[in-house]
Scaffold this active site. Structure first.
Site, PDB file in Angstrom:
ATOM      1  N   HIS A  84       0.827  -1.204   0.000  1.00 20.99           N
ATOM      2  CA  HIS A  84       0.000   0.000   0.000  1.00 20.99           C
ATOM      3  C   HIS A  84       0.863   1.256   0.000  1.00 20.99           C
ATOM      4  O   HIS A  84       2.014   1.248   0.436  1.00 20.99           O
ATOM      5  CB  HIS A  84      -0.923   0.010   1.207  1.00 20.99           C
ATOM      6  CG  HIS A  84      -2.015  -1.009   1.115  1.00 20.99           C
ATOM      7  ND1 HIS A  84      -3.070  -1.041   1.988  1.00 20.99           N
ATOM      8  CD2 HIS A  84      -2.221  -2.036   0.245  1.00 20.99           C
ATOM      9  CE1 HIS A  84      -3.883  -2.038   1.658  1.00 20.99           C
ATOM     10  NE2 HIS A  84      -3.373  -2.656   0.608  1.00 20.99           N
ATOM     11  N   GLU A  86       0.726   3.999   1.798  1.00 18.11           N
ATOM     12  CA  GLU A  86       1.163   4.440   3.128  1.00 18.11           C
ATOM     13  C   GLU A  86       2.349   3.600   3.604  1.00 18.11           C
ATOM     14  O   GLU A  86       3.306   4.123   4.177  1.00 18.11           O
ATOM     15  CB  GLU A  86       0.018   4.309   4.151  1.00 18.11           C
ATOM     16  CG  GLU A  86      -1.219   5.099   3.798  1.00 18.11           C
ATOM     17  CD  GLU A  86      -2.267   4.307   3.027  1.00 18.11           C
ATOM     18  OE1 GLU A  86      -3.468   4.555   3.264  1.00 18.11           O
ATOM     19  OE2 GLU A  86      -1.902   3.438   2.206  1.00 18.11           O
ATOM     20  N   CYS A 112      -6.436   1.687   5.209  1.00 22.67           N
ATOM     21  CA  CYS A 112      -6.957   0.412   5.705  1.00 22.67           C
ATOM     22  C   CYS A 112      -6.465   0.207   7.138  1.00 22.67           C
ATOM     23  O   CYS A 112      -5.650   0.990   7.653  1.00 22.67           O
ATOM     24  CB  CYS A 112      -6.497  -0.745   4.809  1.00 22.67           C
ATOM     25  SG  CYS A 112      -4.736  -1.137   4.965  1.00 22.67           S
ATOM     26  N   CYS A 115      -2.544  -0.302   7.389  1.00 18.89           N
ATOM     27  CA  CYS A 115      -1.830   0.968   7.209  1.00 18.89           C
ATOM     28  C   CYS A 115      -2.043   1.888   8.410  1.00 18.89           C
ATOM     29  O   CYS A 115      -1.125   2.587   8.842  1.00 18.89           O
ATOM     30  CB  CYS A 115      -2.258   1.648   5.922  1.00 18.89           C
ATOM     31  SG  CYS A 115      -1.641   0.804   4.448  1.00 18.89           S
TER      32      CYS A 115
END
Length: 160
Positions: A84, A86, A112, A115
């Protein structure tokens, strides 16, 4: 007395979110292009976008089994090799020796749970997100409990 002129420049939020939108264009994920920009004292510490890990085959080249298949959104996540945005931004900051404690992270969609946990443990103090992608109540509560400020960015003129 000189007349005060309105500052024509974008706000800091607009500036960093627009940079995040450009960073998202580097994503190699075939499903969604997401980006994160970590900022402290109005200076960019790190950026990240979603896609397969460094040194592996790009998602758009078949590097991620989930994205290469026909899995519906939210399913077969255990097959996804993509990292991801992040996560990549936090890893890039660590890789280059930049402390993110006290920083703000600008993300093109809401984080999410995984993250969010990394954001909290990295010491990031504020999350500014664009789109609202399945922003779980669990994530919102965890941010609140951890004292992480969260706000949704709305581009000027949108929804006015």
């Amino acid at each position: 007395m000189p007349r005060k002129v309105k500052d024509p420049r974008p706000s800091w939020d607009e500036y960093f979110m627009e940079i995040a939108q450009v960073v998202a264009k580097r994503s190699n994920c075939t499903r969604r292009h997401v980006a994160a920009v970590i900022v402290k004292d109005r200076h960019i510490l790190s950026t990240g976008y979603n896609g397969t890990p460094h040194g592996t085959k790009n998602c758009f080249d078949g590097g991620c089994p989930r994205c290469s298949g026909h899995a519906e959104s939210g399913t077969h996540l255990d097959e996804c090799l993509c990292v991801h945005a992040e996560q990549n931004a936090i890893c890039q900051a660590a890789f280059h020796g930049s402390a993110v404690k006290g920083a703000t992270i600008y993300v093109t969609i809401s984080p999410c749970l995984t993250c969010a946990k990394l954001i909290v443990n990295a010491g990031i103090e504020e999350v500014v997100y664009g789109g609202d992608y399945a922003f779980l109540d669990t994530v919102k509560k965890m941010f609140s409990d951890a004292g992480v400020k969260v706000r949704q960015y709305r581009a000027p003129g949108v929804g006015d």
